[in-house]
Design a protein around this motif. Structure first.
Motif, short mmCIF file in Angstrom:
data_model
loop_
_atom_site.label_atom_id
_atom_site.label_comp_id
_atom_site.label_asym_id
_atom_site.label_seq_id
_atom_site.Cartn_x
_atom_site.Cartn_y
_atom_site.Cartn_z
N VAL A 58 45.15 58.32 81.06
CA VAL A 58 44.68 56.97 81.38
C VAL A 58 44.41 56.21 80.08
N LEU A 59 43.76 56.87 79.13
CA LEU A 59 43.45 56.22 77.86
C LEU A 59 44.72 55.84 77.11
N ILE A 60 45.71 56.71 77.09
CA ILE A 60 46.98 56.41 76.42
C ILE A 60 47.63 55.17 77.04
N ARG A 61 47.68 55.14 78.39
CA ARG A 61 48.29 53.98 79.07
C ARG A 61 47.49 52.70 78.78
N THR A 62 46.18 52.82 78.76
CA THR A 62 45.34 51.65 78.48
C THR A 62 45.58 51.14 77.07
N ARG A 63 45.70 52.04 76.11
CA ARG A 63 45.99 51.62 74.73
C ARG A 63 47.34 50.94 74.63
N GLU A 64 48.33 51.46 75.35
CA GLU A 64 49.65 50.85 75.33
C GLU A 64 49.60 49.43 75.91
N LYS A 65 48.88 49.28 77.02
CA LYS A 65 48.75 47.95 77.62
C LYS A 65 48.00 47.01 76.69
N LEU A 66 46.98 47.51 76.03
CA LEU A 66 46.22 46.68 75.09
C LEU A 66 47.11 46.21 73.95
N ALA A 67 47.95 47.09 73.44
CA ALA A 67 48.85 46.72 72.34
C ALA A 67 49.80 45.61 72.80
N VAL A 68 50.31 45.70 74.02
CA VAL A 68 51.20 44.68 74.56
C VAL A 68 50.45 43.35 74.68
N LEU A 69 49.25 43.40 75.22
CA LEU A 69 48.45 42.18 75.39
C LEU A 69 48.09 41.56 74.04
N GLU A 70 47.77 42.39 73.06
CA GLU A 70 47.47 41.87 71.72
C GLU A 70 48.69 41.16 71.12
N ALA A 71 49.86 41.75 71.32
CA ALA A 71 51.09 41.13 70.80
C ALA A 71 51.34 39.78 71.48
N LYS A 72 51.11 39.73 72.81
CA LYS A 72 51.28 38.46 73.53
C LYS A 72 50.28 37.43 73.03
N LEU A 73 49.05 37.84 72.83
CA LEU A 73 48.03 36.93 72.33
C LEU A 73 48.39 36.40 70.95
N ASP A 74 48.84 37.29 70.09
CA ASP A 74 49.27 36.87 68.75
C ASP A 74 50.39 35.84 68.84
N ALA A 75 51.34 36.08 69.73
CA ALA A 75 52.46 35.15 69.90
C ALA A 75 51.98 33.81 70.41
N LEU A 76 51.05 33.83 71.37
CA LEU A 76 50.50 32.58 71.89
C LEU A 76 49.73 31.81 70.80
N GLU A 77 48.94 32.52 70.03
CA GLU A 77 48.19 31.88 68.95
C GLU A 77 49.13 31.27 67.92
N LYS A 78 50.18 32.01 67.60
CA LYS A 78 51.16 31.50 66.63
C LYS A 78 51.86 30.26 67.19
N SER A 79 52.18 30.31 68.47
CA SER A 79 52.82 29.17 69.13
C SER A 79 51.91 27.94 69.10
N GLN A 80 50.63 28.15 69.34
CA GLN A 80 49.67 27.04 69.32
C GLN A 80 49.54 26.46 67.91
N GLN A 81 49.53 27.35 66.92
CA GLN A 81 49.43 26.89 65.51
C GLN A 81 50.68 26.10 65.13
N ASP A 82 51.84 26.59 65.58
CA ASP A 82 53.09 25.89 65.27
C ASP A 82 53.09 24.49 65.90
N LYS A 83 52.54 24.37 67.11
CA LYS A 83 52.50 23.05 67.77
C LYS A 83 51.56 22.11 67.04
N LYS A 84 50.48 22.63 66.48
CA LYS A 84 49.52 21.79 65.76
C LYS A 84 50.11 21.28 64.44
N THR A 85 50.96 22.06 63.81
CA THR A 85 51.53 21.67 62.53
C THR A 85 52.71 20.72 62.69
N ASP A 86 53.23 20.59 63.90
CA ASP A 86 54.38 19.70 64.12
C ASP A 86 53.99 18.28 64.25
#
Length: 86
Positions: A58-86
């Motif tokens: 269960v812990l391994i699966r949770t860590r894997e899901k967390l890593a995916v969610l962190e990557a999505k969050l990073d992508a969203l934050e980067k997307s928001q920053q890119d929109k602000k600089t445009d």
């Protein structure tokens, strides 16, 4: 919690370790040894190997899901920053 068969095996090993002269008295003590072992082991905060493996998975699966969610969050934050600089 703990496998009753394993407790029986431990109690039997303890009983077999008793000298032969005391063995007849020890045969009656085997069930008492099992009761005492079960009681004392239940007081300890142990989990079975099976429970441990399940929780580890269960812990391994949770860590894997967390890593995916962190990557999505990073992508969203980067997307928001890119929109602000445009």
């Amino acid at each position: 919690m703990l496998d009753p068969k394993k407790l029986e095996d431990i109690a039997k090993q303890i009983t077999e370790a008793i000298p032969p002269g005391v063995k007849t008295m020890a045969e009656g003590a085997e069930s008492k040894v099992k009761q005492v072992l079960q009681s004392q082991l239940n007081k300890l905060d142990f989990v079975s190997r099976e429970e441990f493996e399940i929780q580890s998975n269960v812990l391994i699966r949770t860590r894997e899901k967390l890593a995916v969610l962190e990557a999505k969050l990073d992508a969203l934050e980067k997307s928001q920053q890119d929109k602000k600089t445009d």
